[in-house]
Scaffold this motif. Structure first.
Motif, short mmCIF file in Angstrom:
data_model
loop_
_atom_site.label_atom_id
_atom_site.label_comp_id
_atom_site.label_asym_id
_atom_site.label_seq_id
_atom_site.Cartn_x
_atom_site.Cartn_y
_atom_site.Cartn_z
N PRO A 185 -12.49 42.45 81.80
CA PRO A 185 -11.17 42.86 82.27
C PRO A 185 -11.19 44.11 83.15
N ARG A 233 -4.11 38.25 83.09
CA ARG A 233 -3.43 38.47 81.82
C ARG A 233 -4.40 38.67 80.65
N ALA A 235 -6.92 40.01 78.03
CA ALA A 235 -7.25 41.33 77.51
C ALA A 235 -8.70 41.44 77.06
N ARG A 236 -9.38 40.30 76.94
CA ARG A 236 -10.76 40.28 76.45
C ARG A 236 -11.68 39.73 77.50
#
Length: 249
Positions: A185, A233, A235-236
């Motif tokens: 990310p 979008r 997050a990981r």
């Protein structure tokens, strides 16, 4: 004279083995996933083999494997550990053949990188604050094109090289059936450049696997713009999978 690995290096190897090899149910799930991509006898490239869990899963799916690992200690481990059917090469992959400076965190060797400035950039990223890149190694760099010339065209190329994925893909001029590359990310530009490069090779469709899960995030595969929106979008970290629909005319 052979230099014995330091305790810190051995601790890093042990840590990686616990994370990636001590959970056999996860490795079996990975082999099942690869079994949906690879057919018996297919060739697969494991770029950034680390401790070999992905190579082993490819072998379990019936594939022949060319595995690249530039870190000396990990390469030495793999040379003793990988089952028959794997060709192990002590090298990294990049945009062109030559050498490169590999930044290595000895306690966390899974995030060694050839990407310039990777340590400085990722040192403050979520999940990386505890990592110290406290060693460096000059390593040989080859290209995917050179590997194809030497070993044949693979059905599947897996790339996990910590922010250097776009450079690895820059060394590929042949469309291949399947490509998987890691995304972080904190490095959206690397993912964007990787998607752009793959899209130049042919018409591909994309999906995403988050973290160490084994299921695709999307029920229906999407185009490059769709997967880019998903990554924006996310997050990981995870892996983008690309499968070839049509080669360029």
């Amino acid at each position: 004279m052979t230099t014995r690995p330091a305790a810190r290096d051995l601790a890093g190897l042990a840590r990686s083995l616990v994370i990636y090899r001590a959970r056999p149910w996860k490795n079996r799930a990975l082999a099942r996933l690869y079994g949906t991509i690879l057919r018996p006898g297919d060739l697969a490239f494991d770029i950034g083999a680390h401790v070999g869990n992905r190579s082993r899963a490819m072998l379990a799916a019936g594939a022949r494997v060319v595995a690249l690992e530039p870190q000396p200690l990990l390469h030495a481990f793999l040379a003793r550990d990988l089952p028959p059917g794997a060709t192990l090469i002590r090298a990294a992959a990049g945009a062109r053949e030559g050498t490169g400076q590999l930044a290595i965190p000895r306690l966390h060797p899974t995030v060694a990188s050839l990407a310039p400035g990777f340590a400085a950039e990722m040192g403050t990223a979520p999940g990386f604050a505890h990592v110290r890149w406290d060693a460096a190694e000059t390593v040989r760099v080859t290209t995917l094109d050179a590997l194809i010339a030497a070993h044949g065209a693979p059905r599947f190329v897996k790339i996990d090289v910590e922010g250097f994925e776009d450079a690895v893909l820059a060394g590929l001029s042949h469309p291949v059936g399947w490509i998987a590359f890691e995304t972080l990310p904190a490095l959206p530009r690397v993912a964007a450049a990787s998607l752009e490069r793959i899209s130049l090779l042919g018409r591909y469709e994309f999906n995403f696997i988050s973290g160490e899960t084994r299921g695709f995030a999307l029920d229906a595969w999407t185009d490059a713009a769709g997967i880019a929106a998903l990554l924006a979008r996310a997050a990981r970290s995870g892996d983008v999978y690309a499968r070839l629909i049509r080669e360029p005319a």
